[in-house]
Design an enzyme around this catalytic site. Structure first.
Site, PDB file in Angstrom:
ATOM      1  N   SER A   1       0.831  -1.199   0.000  1.00  0.00           N
ATOM      2  CA  SER A   1       0.000   0.000   0.000  1.00  0.00           C
ATOM      3  C   SER A   1       0.867   1.250   0.000  1.00  0.00           C
ATOM      4  O   SER A   1       2.014   1.243   0.476  1.00  0.00           O
ATOM      5  CB  SER A   1      -0.902   0.021   1.238  1.00  0.00           C
ATOM      6  OG  SER A   1      -1.510   1.284   1.429  1.00  0.00           O
TER       7      SER A   1
ATOM      8  N   TYR B   1      -2.275  -0.908  10.212  1.00  0.00           N
ATOM      9  CA  TYR B   1      -2.336  -1.331   8.809  1.00  0.00           C
ATOM     10  C   TYR B   1      -1.094  -0.875   8.058  1.00  0.00           C
ATOM     11  O   TYR B   1      -0.474  -1.655   7.324  1.00  0.00           O
ATOM     12  CB  TYR B   1      -3.591  -0.755   8.153  1.00  0.00           C
ATOM     13  CG  TYR B   1      -3.675  -0.983   6.664  1.00  0.00           C
ATOM     14  CD1 TYR B   1      -4.126  -2.197   6.157  1.00  0.00           C
ATOM     15  CD2 TYR B   1      -3.312   0.014   5.758  1.00  0.00           C
ATOM     16  CE1 TYR B   1      -4.194  -2.414   4.789  1.00  0.00           C
ATOM     17  CE2 TYR B   1      -3.382  -0.196   4.388  1.00  0.00           C
ATOM     18  CZ  TYR B   1      -3.832  -1.412   3.907  1.00  0.00           C
ATOM     19  OH  TYR B   1      -3.899  -1.628   2.554  1.00  0.00           O
TER      20      TYR B   1
END
Length: 263
Positions: free
Chosen positions: A155, A168
């Site tokens: 990401s 995350y």
């Protein structure tokens, strides 16, 4: 979701994955669905690994079959090494080979501050986003051969962080390091390992993770002024999975709407 995420490939296939077999975790929706359909268009049979969304998984299976390829649905929890091992065995029983692994399953939970992250959430997020990548790769690796590829979804948050997705973001950073280290470990075996670091992409994970008012503005702060669609990410996965990227390993592609990163 309104509008629905756009997973549809834009171009005719040209056999870049002809007769290959690809395992895609989190393959039932979002980026995973887009990869499943695109890889099928390029000639691959697909193993769709998913947690619990049976309807989504069946829809993706039907989309793969419309491309003239086969899709095997495997329902279970990739946080379990036992399930990952069983998934590999069932893939080999069905197709007899494994050529591509796309580690894509993930979860995220938006929180206001670090102290709001419970030990349970922290553990679960790392199990899903990091442990599963290790487990699935460990299970697949003995069956890969020279020319096989592994593509890990990470990401943009691995590079710039996120104040609301601290745990995350930490897992996504771990996957970048995992990708680079594994690429070095497997280079002599002729197995390439790369990753894709999407920016804000319109997937079911978004409305499930953020407040409604934040969802309505999702992606508008990018250079391109909009969120990306799953098909705009899957093309990066395809490039890294096929021979067109034969001189790349340990690298990360960045379909993120124009954000410039110090990578």
């Amino acid at each position: 979701m309104k509008p629905l995420p756009d997973y549809r490939p834009r171009f005719s296939g040209c056999g870049r994955l002809k007769d290959k077999v690809a395992i895609i975790t989190g393959g039932d929706s979002g980026i995973g669905r887009a990869c499943s359909v695109l890889f099928a268009r390029e000639g691959a049979n697909i193993v769709i690994v998913y947690l619990e969304e049976d309807k989504d998984a069946r829809t993706t299976q039907e989309l793969v079959e419309r491309e003239g390829r086969e899709a095997l649905l495997l329902k279970g929890d990739v946080r379990s090494f036992s399930f990952c091992s069983t998934s590999v065995k069932r893939t080999l029983s069905k197709f007899g080979q494994i050529d591509v692994l796309v580690n894509n399953a993930a979860e995220q939970h938006s929180v206001g501050k670090l102290t709001d992250i419970s030990p349970q959430q922290l553990e679960k997020t790392f199990q899903t986003n990091v442990f599963s990548y290790f487990f699935m790769t460990q299970a697949v690796l003995p069956h890969l051969k020279r020319g096989s590829t592994i593509v890990n979804t990470t990401s943009v948050t691995a590079y710039r962080g996120s104040e609301h997705l601290i745990d995350y973001s930490a897992t996504r950073g771990a996957i970048v390091s995992f990708t680079r280290s594994l690429a070095k470990a497997l280079a002599s075996d002729g197995i390439r390992v790369n990753g894709v670091a999407p920016g804000p992409i319109w997937t079911p994970l978004i409305p499930a993770s953020f407040r409604k008012k934040d969802v309505s503005k999702f992606g508008q702060d990018t250079t391109m002024g909009r969120a990306g669609q799953p098909y705009e990410v899957a093309t990066s996965h395809l490039f890294l999975a096929c021979e067109e990227s034969s001189y790349m390993t340990g690298q990360i592609l960045h379909p993120n709407g124009g954000e410039i990163l110090n990578t």
